[in-house]
Design an enzyme around this catalytic site. Structure first.
Site, PDB file in Angstrom:
ATOM      1  CG  ASP A  88      12.239  66.013  21.080  1.00  0.00           C
ATOM      2  OD1 ASP A  88      12.646  66.248  22.222  1.00  0.00           O
ATOM      3  OD2 ASP A  88      12.182  64.863  20.600  1.00  0.00           O
ATOM      4  CG  ASP A 143      10.408  61.827  18.754  1.00  0.00           C
ATOM      5  OD1 ASP A 143       9.885  62.051  19.857  1.00  0.00           O
ATOM      6  OD2 ASP A 143      11.627  61.625  18.592  1.00  0.00           O
ATOM      7  CG  ASP A 151       6.691  64.616  21.802  1.00  0.00           C
ATOM      8  OD1 ASP A 151       6.991  65.310  22.786  1.00  0.00           O
ATOM      9  OD2 ASP A 151       7.502  63.886  21.219  1.00  0.00           O
TER      10      ASP A 151
END
Length: 901
Positions: free
Chosen positions: A331, A640, A644
């Site tokens: 990410d 997070d 996800d």
């Protein structure tokens, strides 16, 4: 009423939405209608998949070939009435099963955490009255009122909006709150850009709105993520795959040798019971009883090391999987970047200024051509910063020495910039008290404030989008404070250049007004403003990310960025930290919209060379991971948010953020970063490679013993002589040396240049041909040495117990000397450093004392059928063992020479 679960509500005008749902904005649903719909469509809850019964889950931990062999050893040793050995081996199996059960049961808590993320109450209009209801009682067509601080209770089509901003970072990956509106959108609009929708479990940060429920429970976007989590494969790690394959092969080899030995013995005329006992001895000798314990303990030591380096491992095999990683999908926000908006560039008085320092801590300076700039030297710059400071609703605060922002991150960046230039908000607010405000409105794209100056005059400060501000300006302020005409086209060009570098650009202006003016409206700022400048800000990369990405690339690991942010922002960060080259253009980025138009096969080809993915939805992330795995990549995936979770579960190793991560992400992940830092992943990969190295060293060290013991038993039967070592003695050798010698390899320091190797291939066997040859050679040497010493001692007239003690000690001390060889499978032990693993030296000392007790203590002689031996015998034992050490070291030297040539 038409209620299709696949209706694209964001494409339909709000009046039509209310008509289709047969509801009213003023009155909502009646209680009777609401109950009817709840009966028809169910409650607003995420329905969890039926879990595996805990007892079945526990039994599944025994379904491994190596465990079958160990359970066989338990039965055999119990048959021999060697109860202590039977209990010890069973204890090893039981501990491993318990650890596996705990790990797997924790992993299955992800969906439960997802259900908890659904909010408990909601402000609803029913029967024309506002009511506070449990969120689970919401149904399609309910009218919900949202205010700042609320969590969205279901998927809503927004009907009325007043400056609504929603934090969707845990859901879409967007780094800043999303401004919402009500107009319908095109059907191809990706999830992160559906600005007329509010999705379940997201957070309202500003403003208010009214919306109607269009999806509940499993039909919400967060509910669909729940289904993706359930559908994602739980992949076996490279280590568990290899251990399973290795154990299966070993099982067949042992069974084959046992059958051949039994058949040979029967043909030679041995009694059935004698041959059965001999085969039992062979099986006990060939089974590496210490391997499961070594595997668990080595992984556990890796877990302990990583915990000290901000990485918490939730599943033991994940440690080794890190070492096999060939692609890291990361990410952007908070992992590769600081998750703190920072002003990097300023354009004022027709020149650029650079700003040093990152994050909200007000440390840094403003420079031009690398020379520090003082605000007194440039009034345009001073006013640009002052405008950003005063036309601002955020607060800059410190908590335990950490600088944080209360409010909008972009406004926070302006406060930090002003503090770097020694403009204190408290002091400036007292010098320029605010009289009136025009709040930010999406229609106008600006915010304005009216202030009184020390001389009694009044001034308006305005900040907003470049287009909105430039349209209202005819003049600009220069560095001397003079008013100049200016070319708006130039400023548009400079703004575009900043935006193309991934910066979010805001413009600033001012207007002096009559000192009697006490309020302001949109007409007051419609024209005749004086342009002050522009500030370009970005969530900057973490300083340590640059080196971490470069180190991973040197190690043959590809780093790919997968983010919900805009393509230009993602590309700019990727260029800065080296994920893509500085010359890369938009073609280097694949967006969620483009992904949705690709077939699975097309995506598999694309992901090979695309390293930046932007504006992606949860389903896109899952497809990307699967596409990479279809190319035989071992994936470490960071995340997070709720969005996800499916890809974290699908990845070979899921890595959640400890600070910003949601409970769903943490429960799904194999590893949690307590510092949310990409550099920690690099450290974890390095540690994982070290753990795998030490496991291979243990296997390479332990197998020659098992092989040698098996050969000894076979040779004795084929030659028609008594067994040189007994089953109970074999168990003594295997268990004591595995604990005191072999396990000490788990503490072996990582070898140099470990991060300059290429990742291991997933289909690569656990042992190379070179290691297999080494194992066979050492195993044969142990067999020949023990056999020769045993028969030589008998010829010298010693009794059988003494001769067997010699044979046992050959195995123990041969393993001891060979242990030093196995500290590195490539380099000489002298290059590694003789004293660099003190635990190993301690284990050797303890093993020597234990073996002396085995040889000389009467109680041990009685239990294990051992006997005292002479100094001459010790000379033979040490000489043969040292010869093993010399042979292996010479083999390493020859191998190095071959590679050099």
């Amino acid at each position: 009423m038409i209620l299709h679960t696949n209706t694209t509500w964001f494409t339909i005008p709000q009046e039509k939405v209310l008509e289709l749902l047969n509801t009213s904005l003023q009155y909502g649903l009646t209680h009777e209608e609401a109950q009817k719909r709840i009966q028809e469509f169910g409650k607003n809850v995420v329905i969890q998949k039926k879990a595996v019964h805990p007892f079945i889950l526990f039994l599944q931990q025994f379904n491994q070939p190596l465990v079958y062999m160990l359970l066989g050893a338990v039965v055999i040793t119990a048959f021999l009435k060697e109860w202590s050995d039977s209990i010890v081996i069973f204890g090893v199996v039981l501990v491993n099963a318990i650890i596996g059960y705990v790990q797997e049961s924790k992993a299955l808590q992800a969906i439960a955490s997802l259900a908890k993320s659904m909010v408990s109450t909601a402000n609803v209009i029913r029967n024309g009255e506002p009511q506070l209801l449990p969120a689970e009682e919401l149904t399609l067509g309910d009218i919900v009122v949202l205010r700042a601080g609320d969590r969205v209770p279901a998927d809503l089509r927004l009907i009325q909006v007043r400056e609504l901003q929603v934090d969707e970072s845990a859901f879409t990956g967007e780094s800043i709150p999303v401004q919402k509106q009500t107009a319908p959108l095109p059907a191809q609009t990706v999830l992160a850009e559906r600005t007329n929708m509010a999705y379940s479990s997201t957070l309202v940060t500003y403003g208010a709105a009214t919306g109607t429920v269009v999806a509940i429970g499993n039909q919400t976007e967060v509910g669909k993520i729940n289904q993706l989590i359930a559908s994602a494969d739980i992949l076996a790690t490279p280590l568990t795959k290899k251990i399973t394959k290795f154990s299966t092969t070993l099982l067949y080899v042992i069974l084959g040798l046992s059958l051949v030995t039994f058949a040979v013995g029967i043909l030679r005329g041995y009694a059935f019971i004698d041959m059965f006992m001999a085969v039992v001895a062979l099986a006990v000798g060939a089974i590496p009883e210490g391997l499961p314990a070594a595997l668990t303990i080595t992984l556990a030591i890796g877990v302990a090391k990583l915990a000290k380096k901000n990485a918490i491992i939730r599943k033991l095999p994940a440690v080794e999987t890190l070492g096999s990683t060939s692609v890291i999908c990361s990410d952007k926000t908070g992992t590769l970047t600081e998750n703190q908006m920072t002003v990097e560039k300023i354009f004022a008085d027709e020149q650029f200024f650079e700003v040093t320092g990152v994050g909200y801590e007000p440390k840094g300076e403003i420079t031009s051509n690398k020379k520090m700039i003082h605000l007194k030297e440039n009034l345009a710059l001073h006013e640009c910063l002052l405008c950003g400071l005063l036309c601002n609703e955020a607060k800059l605060v410190t908590e335990d020495g950490v600088w944080k922002i209360e409010g909008d991150p972009t406004e926070g960046a302006m406060l930090t910039l002003a503090e770097k230039a020694e403009l204190s908000k408290t002091q400036m607010q007292s010098l320029y008290p605010r009289i009136d405000t025009i709040p930010f409105e999406s229609e106008y794209q600006y915010m304005a404030t009216l202030h009184q100056q020390a001389d009694g005059s009044k001034i308006i400060y305005l900040k907003g989008s470049v287009e909105s501000i430039l349209a209202r300006c005819q003049q600009r302020l220069d560095n001397k404070g003079d008013i100049k005409n200016f070319d708006t086209q130039l400023y548009h060009q400079k703004a575009n250049a900043m935006a193309n570098n991934g910066l979010r650009v805001l413009a600033f202006a001012m207007k002096k007004v009559h000192q009697n003016q006490e309020s302001i409206n949109h007409e007051d700022v419609a024209k005749d403003l004086i342009f002050l400048g522009m500030q370009g800000m970005i969530d900057p990369p973490r300083p340590e990310t640059y080196e971490a990405v470069a180190t991973c690339q040197k190690a043959g690991i590809t780093v790919k960025m997968i983010t919900g942010d805009h393509a230009l922002t993602a590309l700019a960060i990727a260029q800065k930290i080296g994920i893509v080259t500085p010359s890369a253009d938009k073609e280097a980025v694949l967006t969620g919209k483009e992904i949705s138009q690709l077939s699975d096969k097309e995506l598999e080809n694309k992901v090979k060379y695309i390293n930046v993915f932007a504006r992606v939805a949860p389903s896109d992330k899952l497809r990307i991971v699967k596409a990479l795995q279809a190319n035989d990549a071992v994936i470490s995936m960071t995340g997070d948010g709720v969005n996800d979770a499916p890809s974290l579960r699908q990845a070979n190793i899921g890595i959640a953020m400890g600070i910003t991560g949601t409970d769903v992400a943490k429960e799904t992940a194999d590893m949690i970063l307590t510092d949310d830092n990409f550099a920690t992943i690099k450290t974890a990969v390095e540690e994982g490679r070290g753990v795998y190295d030490n496991l291979i060293k243990f296997i390479t060290w332990t197998l020659p013993t098992n092989l040698g013991e098996g050969f000894v038993i076979m040779a004795a039967i084929i030659l028609g002589v008594a067994l040189p070592i007994l089953p109970i003695q074999i168990l003594w050798i295997n268990m004591t040396t595995a604990i005191l010698l072999g396990l000490m390899l788990a503490f072996e320091p990582k070898e140099k240049k470990i991060m300059q190797r290429k990742p291991r291939k997933p289909n690569e066997p656990i042992l190379s041909k070179q290691l297999i040859v080494k194992i066979v050679v050492v195993g044969i040497f142990l067999c020949v040495s023990s056999f020769w010493l045993y028969h030589h001692a008998l010829q010298d007239g010693v009794n059988e117990d003494t001769a067997r003690t010699l044979a046992v000690n050959i195995f123990v001390f041969g393993e001891m000397f060979y242990l030093f060889n196995c500290r590195s499978l490539k380099d000489s032990v002298f290059k590694v450093g003789f004293f660099s693993n003190r635990f190993l030296l301690l284990g050797v000392i303890l093993m020597i004392f234990l073996q002396l007790a085995f040889t000389y203590l009467p109680i041990m002689n009685q239990i294990f059928h051992s006997a005292p031996i002479s100094l001459v015998h010790w000379g033979h034992i040490i000489g043969a063992s040292f010869l093993i050490f010399i042979i292996v070291e010479i083999e390493k030297m020859l191998e190095i020479d071959r590679k050099v040539k």
